[in-house]
Design a protein around this motif. Sequence first.
Motif, PDB file in Angstrom:
ATOM      1  N   HIS A  63       0.836  -1.203   0.000  1.00 31.49           N
ATOM      2  CA  HIS A  63       0.000   0.000   0.000  1.00 31.49           C
ATOM      3  C   HIS A  63       0.870   1.252   0.000  1.00 31.49           C
ATOM      4  O   HIS A  63       0.646   2.187  -0.794  1.00 31.49           O
ATOM      5  CB  HIS A  63      -0.919  -0.007   1.219  1.00 31.49           C
ATOM      6  CG  HIS A  63      -1.721   1.253   1.371  1.00 31.49           C
ATOM      7  ND1 HIS A  63      -2.945   1.430   0.773  1.00 31.49           N
ATOM      8  CD2 HIS A  63      -1.451   2.408   2.038  1.00 31.49           C
ATOM      9  CE1 HIS A  63      -3.413   2.632   1.071  1.00 31.49           C
ATOM     10  NE2 HIS A  63      -2.526   3.246   1.834  1.00 31.49           N
TER      11      HIS A  63
ATOM     12  N   ARG B 158       1.144   3.554  -3.716  1.00 35.66           N
ATOM     13  CA  ARG B 158       0.125   4.601  -3.843  1.00 35.66           C
ATOM     14  C   ARG B 158       0.571   5.729  -4.760  1.00 35.66           C
ATOM     15  O   ARG B 158      -0.252   6.331  -5.460  1.00 35.66           O
ATOM     16  CB  ARG B 158      -0.273   5.129  -2.473  1.00 35.66           C
ATOM     17  CG  ARG B 158       0.833   5.689  -1.624  1.00 35.66           C
ATOM     18  CD  ARG B 158       0.297   6.007  -0.233  1.00 35.66           C
ATOM     19  NE  ARG B 158       1.371   6.234   0.715  1.00 35.66           N
ATOM     20  CZ  ARG B 158       1.170   6.341   2.019  1.00 35.66           C
ATOM     21  NH1 ARG B 158      -0.054   6.248   2.507  1.00 35.66           N
ATOM     22  NH2 ARG B 158       2.185   6.542   2.838  1.00 35.66           N
TER      23      ARG B 158
ATOM     24  N   TYR C   3      -3.739   0.920  -5.838  1.00 37.47           N
ATOM     25  CA  TYR C   3      -4.273   0.862  -4.477  1.00 37.47           C
ATOM     26  C   TYR C   3      -4.254  -0.577  -3.974  1.00 37.47           C
ATOM     27  O   TYR C   3      -4.797  -1.480  -4.616  1.00 37.47           O
ATOM     28  CB  TYR C   3      -5.705   1.391  -4.470  1.00 37.47           C
ATOM     29  CG  TYR C   3      -6.437   1.217  -3.160  1.00 37.47           C
ATOM     30  CD1 TYR C   3      -5.999   1.830  -1.992  1.00 37.47           C
ATOM     31  CD2 TYR C   3      -7.597   0.436  -3.103  1.00 37.47           C
ATOM     32  CE1 TYR C   3      -6.692   1.668  -0.799  1.00 37.47           C
ATOM     33  CE2 TYR C   3      -8.297   0.281  -1.918  1.00 37.47           C
ATOM     34  CZ  TYR C   3      -7.831   0.899  -0.768  1.00 37.47           C
ATOM     35  OH  TYR C   3      -8.510   0.735   0.411  1.00 37.47           O
TER      36      TYR C   3
ATOM     37  N   GLU D 147     -13.436   4.238  -2.333  1.00 36.12           N
ATOM     38  CA  GLU D 147     -12.765   5.318  -1.602  1.00 36.12           C
ATOM     39  C   GLU D 147     -11.255   5.322  -1.805  1.00 36.12           C
ATOM     40  O   GLU D 147     -10.624   6.373  -1.754  1.00 36.12           O
ATOM     41  CB  GLU D 147     -13.114   5.228  -0.119  1.00 36.12           C
ATOM     42  CG  GLU D 147     -14.605   5.437   0.151  1.00 36.12           C
ATOM     43  CD  GLU D 147     -14.966   5.352   1.615  1.00 36.12           C
ATOM     44  OE1 GLU D 147     -14.082   4.976   2.433  1.00 36.12           O
ATOM     45  OE2 GLU D 147     -16.125   5.656   1.953  1.00 36.12           O
ATOM     46  N   ARG D 148     -10.660   4.134  -1.971  1.00 33.03           N
ATOM     47  CA  ARG D 148      -9.235   4.003  -2.297  1.00 33.03           C
ATOM     48  C   ARG D 148      -8.337   4.791  -1.330  1.00 33.03           C
ATOM     49  O   ARG D 148      -7.388   5.443  -1.732  1.00 33.03           O
ATOM     50  CB  ARG D 148      -8.958   4.450  -3.740  1.00 33.03           C
ATOM     51  CG  ARG D 148      -9.589   3.573  -4.787  1.00 33.03           C
ATOM     52  CD  ARG D 148      -9.367   4.122  -6.176  1.00 33.03           C
ATOM     53  NE  ARG D 148      -7.962   4.187  -6.533  1.00 33.03           N
ATOM     54  CZ  ARG D 148      -7.250   3.176  -7.028  1.00 33.03           C
ATOM     55  NH1 ARG D 148      -7.824   2.000  -7.218  1.00 33.03           N
ATOM     56  NH2 ARG D 148      -5.971   3.331  -7.334  1.00 33.03           N
ATOM     57  N   ARG D 149      -8.636   4.717  -0.043  1.00 29.36           N
ATOM     58  CA  ARG D 149      -7.852   5.462   0.933  1.00 29.36           C
ATOM     59  C   ARG D 149      -7.199   4.568   1.967  1.00 29.36           C
ATOM     60  O   ARG D 149      -5.982   4.611   2.160  1.00 29.36           O
ATOM     61  CB  ARG D 149      -8.738   6.486   1.655  1.00 29.36           C
ATOM     62  CG  ARG D 149      -9.172   7.668   0.837  1.00 29.36           C
ATOM     63  CD  ARG D 149      -9.657   8.806   1.740  1.00 29.36           C
ATOM     64  NE  ARG D 149     -10.663   8.339   2.701  1.00 29.36           N
ATOM     65  CZ  ARG D 149     -11.969   8.402   2.495  1.00 29.36           C
ATOM     66  NH1 ARG D 149     -12.443   8.904   1.371  1.00 29.36           N
ATOM     67  NH2 ARG D 149     -12.818   7.978   3.420  1.00 29.36           N
ATOM     68  N   GLU D 150      -8.009   3.779   2.647  1.00 30.10           N
ATOM     69  CA  GLU D 150      -7.531   3.049   3.808  1.00 30.10           C
ATOM     70  C   GLU D 150      -6.641   1.872   3.399  1.00 30.10           C
ATOM     71  O   GLU D 150      -6.963   1.143   2.465  1.00 30.10           O
ATOM     72  CB  GLU D 150      -8.698   2.528   4.633  1.00 30.10           C
ATOM     73  CG  GLU D 150      -9.579   3.625   5.201  1.00 30.10           C
ATOM     74  CD  GLU D 150      -8.825   4.548   6.138  1.00 30.10           C
ATOM     75  OE1 GLU D 150      -7.919   4.064   6.848  1.00 30.10           O
ATOM     76  OE2 GLU D 150      -9.126   5.753   6.150  1.00 30.10           O
TER      77      GLU D 150
END
Length: 221
Positions: free
Chosen positions: A167, A171, A176, A208-211
Motif C-alpha cells: 500500500h 500509492r 491501491y 474510496e481508495r484510501r484506507e
Amino acid sequence: MPLITIIGAGPGLGLEIARTFGRKGFDVALVARDQTKLDALAQTLADEGVHARGFTADVSQPETVVSALRSIKDELGPIDVLEFSPADPTLTPVDVLKVTMENLQPQIDFYLGGALSAVGAVLPDMIAAGTGTVLITTGGGSINPTPFLGNVNIAAAGLRNWALNLHDALRDHGVYVAHVGIRALIGGGHPDAEPSVIATAYGTLYDERREPELHYVAYDG
C-alpha cells in the motif's frame, strides 16, 4: 468493461464480492480448483446480468495461478481489480504451543506464497497503466492472534505485513492495495457476518481508495 479477478472464488464471500462488483459494471473472472463449480458460479452471475467466466488454478501450485492470470488477460483483457481470498481446508491449524516448521511451512507456502505469485503477476501491468486495485483477505488473526490458530496466524500476519507495505510503496504509482482482516464466522448467524454484507465493504474500499486496511469484526449469533 473493467474486470475483477477473484482468487479463491466460492459460493459464499467470493460470489458476493463478484455480485458487488458486477453491480458496479465489472466483468468477473473466477479462479479456483474445480471447473464445474466455477461454471455454476459463472452461470449464477450470468443469470443476474453479470458477465463471468471461471479459470482453474490451485494456489498451492503457483505456476497454475500465473497461467490462469495469463489466460484471463489474454481472453478478457487487463485486470483492474485482483481480490485474493483462497482457503485450503486440508491445511491443519495447530495451537501456538505446537507450531513447528513442518506445520508452519505449508501455511506460508499457500497463503503468502500464493499471494506473491498472484499479485506479482498483475502488478507490473497495473504499475505501467498507473492504476489498479489489489484487495488481500486474511482471517482476523492476522491482526489479533488466536492461540488455536498458531501456524495460520503467522502466515496471515506475514501476508498482512506485505499488503500494508505494498500500500505504501504503490500509492504514488496509482495502484491501491488494501488488506481485509475478517474476524467473523462468515454466514454463522450474525447479520453483519453474512457474505453479502461483508462484500459491500470491499466495494467501499474500492470506491474510496484510501484506507490501507479494514478489520472487519462480527460474531456468530
